[in-house]
Design a protein around this motif. Sequence first.
Motif, PDB file in Angstrom:
ATOM      1  N   HIS A 187       0.812  -1.228   0.000  1.00  0.00           N
ATOM      2  CA  HIS A 187       0.000   0.000   0.000  1.00  0.00           C
ATOM      3  C   HIS A 187       0.840   1.270   0.000  1.00  0.00           C
ATOM      4  N   THR A 188       2.117   1.117  -0.306  1.00  0.00           N
ATOM      5  CA  THR A 188       3.023   2.267  -0.233  1.00  0.00           C
ATOM      6  C   THR A 188       2.474   3.498  -0.944  1.00  0.00           C
ATOM      7  N   GLN A 189       1.947   3.287  -2.141  1.00  0.00           N
ATOM      8  CA  GLN A 189       1.527   4.436  -2.941  1.00  0.00           C
ATOM      9  C   GLN A 189       0.473   5.285  -2.227  1.00  0.00           C
ATOM     10  N   THR A 190      -0.566   4.645  -1.740  1.00  0.00           N
ATOM     11  CA  THR A 190      -1.637   5.407  -1.092  1.00  0.00           C
ATOM     12  C   THR A 190      -1.153   6.005   0.235  1.00  0.00           C
ATOM     13  N   ARG A 191      -0.269   5.292   0.902  1.00  0.00           N
ATOM     14  CA  ARG A 191       0.224   5.819   2.180  1.00  0.00           C
ATOM     15  C   ARG A 191       1.136   7.027   1.968  1.00  0.00           C
ATOM     16  N   LEU A 192       1.871   7.019   0.901  1.00  0.00           N
ATOM     17  CA  LEU A 192       2.681   8.201   0.583  1.00  0.00           C
ATOM     18  C   LEU A 192       1.780   9.396   0.285  1.00  0.00           C
ATOM     19  N   LEU A 193       0.681   9.109  -0.395  1.00  0.00           N
ATOM     20  CA  LEU A 193      -0.243  10.210  -0.692  1.00  0.00           C
ATOM     21  C   LEU A 193      -0.777  10.810   0.605  1.00  0.00           C
ATOM     22  N   LEU A 194      -1.094   9.944   1.551  1.00  0.00           N
ATOM     23  CA  LEU A 194      -1.583  10.475   2.832  1.00  0.00           C
ATOM     24  C   LEU A 194      -0.479  11.259   3.543  1.00  0.00           C
ATOM     25  N   CYS A 195       0.755  10.736   3.479  1.00  0.00           N
ATOM     26  CA  CYS A 195       1.879  11.478   4.068  1.00  0.00           C
ATOM     27  C   CYS A 195       1.949  12.879   3.474  1.00  0.00           C
ATOM     28  N   GLU A 196       1.809  12.943   2.178  1.00  0.00           N
ATOM     29  CA  GLU A 196       1.895  14.245   1.519  1.00  0.00           C
ATOM     30  C   GLU A 196       0.741  15.158   1.985  1.00  0.00           C
ATOM     31  N   ALA A 197      -0.452  14.603   2.110  1.00  0.00           N
ATOM     32  CA  ALA A 197      -1.589  15.418   2.573  1.00  0.00           C
ATOM     33  C   ALA A 197      -1.327  15.921   3.994  1.00  0.00           C
ATOM     34  N   ILE A 198      -0.770  15.045   4.829  1.00  0.00           N
ATOM     35  CA  ILE A 198      -0.439  15.463   6.198  1.00  0.00           C
ATOM     36  C   ILE A 198       0.615  16.561   6.164  1.00  0.00           C
ATOM     37  N   ARG A 199       1.616  16.352   5.324  1.00  0.00           N
ATOM     38  CA  ARG A 199       2.677  17.358   5.222  1.00  0.00           C
ATOM     39  C   ARG A 199       2.086  18.711   4.834  1.00  0.00           C
ATOM     40  N   MET A 200       1.160  18.694   3.895  1.00  0.00           N
ATOM     41  CA  MET A 200       0.547  19.957   3.458  1.00  0.00           C
ATOM     42  C   MET A 200      -0.190  20.643   4.608  1.00  0.00           C
ATOM     43  N   VAL A 201      -0.959  19.869   5.346  1.00  0.00           N
ATOM     44  CA  VAL A 201      -1.720  20.450   6.463  1.00  0.00           C
ATOM     45  C   VAL A 201      -0.766  20.955   7.544  1.00  0.00           C
ATOM     46  N   LEU A 202       0.277  20.161   7.819  1.00  0.00           N
ATOM     47  CA  LEU A 202       1.237  20.603   8.843  1.00  0.00           C
ATOM     48  C   LEU A 202       1.940  21.881   8.417  1.00  0.00           C
ATOM     49  N   LEU A 203       2.389  21.907   7.186  1.00  0.00           N
ATOM     50  CA  LEU A 203       3.150  23.068   6.730  1.00  0.00           C
ATOM     51  C   LEU A 203       2.290  24.332   6.813  1.00  0.00           C
ATOM     52  N   GLN A 204       1.054  24.199   6.364  1.00  0.00           N
ATOM     53  CA  GLN A 204       0.154  25.356   6.423  1.00  0.00           C
ATOM     54  C   GLN A 204      -0.100  25.765   7.880  1.00  0.00           C
ATOM     55  N   SER A 205      -0.348  24.783   8.728  1.00  0.00           N
ATOM     56  CA  SER A 205      -0.602  25.088  10.140  1.00  0.00           C
ATOM     57  C   SER A 205       0.624  25.722  10.780  1.00  0.00           C
ATOM     58  N   PHE A 206       1.781  25.213  10.433  1.00  0.00           N
ATOM     59  CA  PHE A 206       3.019  25.785  10.971  1.00  0.00           C
ATOM     60  C   PHE A 206       3.086  27.266  10.626  1.00  0.00           C
ATOM     61  N   TYR A 207       2.818  27.565   9.386  1.00  0.00           N
ATOM     62  CA  TYR A 207       2.867  28.972   8.983  1.00  0.00           C
ATOM     63  C   TYR A 207       1.903  29.796   9.850  1.00  0.00           C
ATOM     64  N   LEU A 208       0.729  29.250  10.086  1.00  0.00           N
ATOM     65  CA  LEU A 208      -0.279  30.008  10.825  1.00  0.00           C
ATOM     66  C   LEU A 208       0.129  30.263  12.273  1.00  0.00           C
ATOM     67  N   VAL A 209       0.895  29.360  12.850  1.00  0.00           N
ATOM     68  CA  VAL A 209       1.344  29.600  14.224  1.00  0.00           C
ATOM     69  C   VAL A 209       2.795  30.085  14.255  1.00  0.00           C
ATOM     70  N   GLY A 210       3.327  30.419  13.095  1.00  0.00           N
ATOM     71  CA  GLY A 210       4.639  31.062  13.055  1.00  0.00           C
ATOM     72  C   GLY A 210       5.825  30.125  13.210  1.00  0.00           C
ATOM     73  N   ILE A 211       5.639  28.841  12.908  1.00  0.00           N
ATOM     74  CA  ILE A 211       6.781  27.919  12.952  1.00  0.00           C
ATOM     75  C   ILE A 211       7.387  27.799  11.559  1.00  0.00           C
ATOM     76  N   GLU A 212       8.674  28.064  11.447  1.00  0.00           N
ATOM     77  CA  GLU A 212       9.352  27.769  10.187  1.00  0.00           C
ATOM     78  C   GLU A 212       9.999  26.409  10.330  1.00  0.00           C
ATOM     79  N   PRO A 213       9.612  25.464   9.481  1.00  0.00           N
ATOM     80  CA  PRO A 213      10.061  24.087   9.685  1.00  0.00           C
ATOM     81  C   PRO A 213      11.534  23.891   9.348  1.00  0.00           C
ATOM     82  N   ILE A 214      12.117  22.822   9.894  1.00  0.00           N
ATOM     83  CA  ILE A 214      13.406  22.376   9.400  1.00  0.00           C
ATOM     84  C   ILE A 214      13.157  21.047   8.703  1.00  0.00           C
TER      85      ILE A 214
END
Length: 583
Positions: free
Chosen positions: A553-580
């Motif tokens: 199921h790697t393919q679908t799980r990677l897609l979910l990882c990417e969706a999570i990454r998108m939500v995290l990155l956006q949320s980080f911006y909203l609370v002022g975290i610049e990721p490493i």
Amino acid sequence: SAMKTRVLTAFPNLPQNSFEIQLETISNNLNFEYKTPTVIRIYNQFKKQNLFGDLKSEVEVAQKIASIECQDNVIQKVEAIDKGFLTIQLNDKFIEDEINALLRNGLKFPLEKKQKVVVDFSSPNIAKEMHVGHLRSTILGESLCRILEFQGQEVVRVNHIGDWGTQFGMLINHLLEEYPDYQTNRPALKELEDLYKAAKKKFDSNEEFKVKSQQYVVKLQALDPVCIDAWKMICELSRQEYNKIYQRLNVKITEFGESYYNPILSEIVKECEAKGIVELDQGAKIIRVKGEKVPLMIVKKDGGYNYDTTDMAAAKTRILDWKCDRLLYLTDVGQWNHFKLIFEGAKLMGWHHPPATSMEHMGFGLVLGPDGKKFKTRSGDTVKLIELLDEAKERALKQIQQRVQESQQGKEFSTGTALSPEEFDLAAERMGIAAIKYYDLKQNRISDYNFDYDKMLDPKGNTAVYLMYSYVRIVSILRKSGIQDFELFKTDKQFKISHQHERHLAAQLLRFVDVLQSVTDQLAINWLCDYIYDICVKIAEAYNQYRILNDEHTQTRLLLCEAIRMVLLQSFYLVGIEPIEKI
Ligand code: ARG
């Protein structure tokens, strides 16, 4: 509405408009995403009218609704739990479609009606150094602006600095006495702060100095060129100092200080008088507000204007000239009364931008020292903000070094890439700053909190550090997958649920929009923090439940990882975290 249809299918005789389904999210249940208490309400409201046939309790009514066979695209299953509550499971297909839309279109906020919003935040006072209270206002304000902007609102970021008023009389007086050549030989801020202290001391002890200072206030208000010049210099020095903080914290804000309203203060007073709401009180002009002991004072006994006058002028400008729908003021809760008076005053004046302007005070508690007492340095001085940021950075650096060590011993995850000294420094700066911001934002804003570096930088707690490490891990999985062009990969594949934990995580991502809505409705940024933290905890759980790489199921799980990454990155911006991205 899918839920309402079910209720009405079960009980067609219920009046359609008599109820709305009230949904509460559940985030700790793998199978159900929402619950609703609405059945209990409906049952109590309509049981006398015999609408439920021979069903004898809310529980039986709930069971009947749960048993309804109903086809829709959103709900998969409804179950009656205790006391008449219903839990709701989202449809798998619905979750998949939403995640696929997210992957293709990015995160969008469906804004109902665009508003123009003033966020009045930070607002330090000239010639006094910014203190931790201003830091809190700055952090909360910046984040609030980012969230409103993400929602699509038009935001005016306002720095209502204290750059006018009686303190300038003594400052100018002292400056001209001590630094007659200030134009060519500028005092540094350290001295400016001393200037304030020294001026204050003289003012309190020296009658002659006091009288002369009061004359300078009058001269300044009459725009005397020498005074204006000195005033400008004092403002400029302070400005340079707090711009450094804004830069470090990545804060954007525009100055409309108290002096900005100076030209209209006398008009405002006349306007209030014409409205017939002004009373004379021992020579001062006041406005009484129902239910409040202390009145607004718009002209002092000596004829001068004050904090109340400028805030009335600012309110009018923002509402009528700038045509704002919502005014938000961020200061500590101690100013709650002041703002209540201003809001009532504006109402008495009938100022509003149609259909209405909402004025809200977003008050917050104090920042205390780690010991819960007043925040002071060891030597008893007030703490310098720049020094706080520097210390956070230094400690973050140690934290990262420790992490690297632990990962070398195999105890902790790492991306296995050695950081260059510059990368180390950048990572420490980002982590230190993020730790301070996030620790502030995650508090219930009304409460006081203790400024405690150890808690802020705890890699296992609800901290920016924990979130940033989670992000590193997600990014590293995506990188390790070897997929070259992720944009192409994600537009061309479909996410499909293949595991219970995957479904659960995906469902949590869909809450993003609702969370942001309640954050700006209730002015509670801590809910966004809790949400981000919850997602990161769930990712860690999911890693223990299924494999991502090298799995069927790697393919679908990677897609979910990417969706999570998108939500995290956006949320980080909203609370002022610049990721490493690596460690
Ligand atoms: N300068 C004020 C202070 O330091 C805060 C100003 C808040 N904004 C306002 N419109 N009154 O306490």
